[in-house]
Design a protein around this motif. Structure first.
Motif, short mmCIF file in Angstrom:
data_model
loop_
_atom_site.label_atom_id
_atom_site.label_comp_id
_atom_site.label_asym_id
_atom_site.label_seq_id
_atom_site.Cartn_x
_atom_site.Cartn_y
_atom_site.Cartn_z
N ALA A 71 42.72 22.64 -42.30
CA ALA A 71 42.69 24.10 -42.76
C ALA A 71 41.30 24.14 -43.71
N ARG A 72 41.20 22.74 -44.41
CA ARG A 72 40.21 22.78 -45.51
C ARG A 72 38.72 22.56 -44.59
N THR A 75 37.88 25.94 -43.40
CA THR A 75 37.46 26.84 -44.80
C THR A 75 36.11 26.37 -44.97
N ASP A 76 35.84 25.00 -45.05
CA ASP A 76 34.53 24.55 -45.34
C ASP A 76 33.42 25.02 -44.44
N VAL A 78 33.52 27.92 -42.57
CA VAL A 78 33.49 29.36 -43.00
C VAL A 78 32.61 29.46 -44.10
N ARG A 79 32.81 28.61 -45.23
CA ARG A 79 32.02 28.73 -46.55
C ARG A 79 30.40 28.40 -45.98
N SER A 135 40.82 31.80 -39.33
CA SER A 135 39.87 31.12 -40.34
C SER A 135 38.78 32.28 -40.47
N TYR A 137 37.01 35.24 -43.50
CA TYR A 137 36.67 35.73 -44.75
C TYR A 137 36.88 37.10 -45.04
N VAL A 147 36.96 32.99 -48.81
CA VAL A 147 37.06 32.34 -47.64
C VAL A 147 38.38 31.63 -47.18
N PHE A 148 39.11 31.46 -46.02
CA PHE A 148 40.17 31.19 -46.03
C PHE A 148 40.52 30.55 -44.43
N SER A 149 41.42 29.68 -44.42
CA SER A 149 42.00 29.18 -42.92
C SER A 149 43.57 29.24 -43.47
#
Length: 179
Positions: A71-72, A75-76, A78-79, A135, A137, A147-149
């Motif tokens: 998930a991190r 998220t990275d 999407v960031r 995933s 935003y 932002v999320f996942s």
């Protein structure tokens, strides 16, 4: 190319994802094979500064059960797309489905527990037999970009409430007024 990426994201077209991965491999001098596609994706992730320490890519469309992306890491990604140094990635944002309005999220965010995310949550879905992912935003109630996942592993295939749980989590972010 941008139109194809948008289509791929909107409808979660795995065949198109795999084809684009192989085309990217050829464009970088790699073989137009599964190995070439996973190599170019891994190389581009590294070039974007994304951690690959636990990432395992068996294919680039996300269907192989051996893929491992946290998930991190999602998220990275999407960031990097939303706020990263390479502003060319912003074009990808047009392809993210919008909760209750488009793509794989068009029929979601319509009940009382998720309607607060309709029109606000923009996210890519992922669905396998026992794995679900969302995933993306959202701009929260305070105007902050979040932002999320969210990942669900080991789920009962087709069980009621699986997708709704992810949608409720994203809706909670949309309504967040955390200042």
């Amino acid at each position: 190319m941008a139109e194809q990426v948008n289509l791929m994201l909107q409808v979660s077209d795995n065949y198109l994802a795999e084809t684009m991965g192989r085309m990217a491999a050829v464009a970088t001098g790699r073989p137009g094979s599964n190995d070439g596609a996973t190599a170019v994706v891994a190389a581009e992730a590294g070039a974007a500064g994304l951690s690959q320490d636990t990432m395992k890519l068996v294919d680039v469309c996300g269907l192989a059960m051996g893929n491992q992306v946290s998930a991190r890491q999602f998220t990275d990604v999407v960031r990097a797309i939303t706020t990263g140094a390479d502003t060319r990635l912003r074009a990808v944002l047009d392809g993210f489905p919008v909760g209750g309005l488009s793509g794989t999220l068009d029929m979601r965010y319509g009940d009382a527990t998720t309607s607060g995310g309709a029109g606000l949550v923009r996210a890519k879905t992922g669905t396998l037999n026992t794995v679900l992912a969302l995933s993306g935003y959202v701009v929260d109630a305070d105007g902050r970009l979040l932002v999320f996942s969210f990942l669900g592993n080991g789920l009962t295939p087709g069980a009621a409430g699986n997708k709704e749980a992810l949608d409720r989590a994203a809706t909670a972010l949309a309504g967040c007024g955390c200042r």
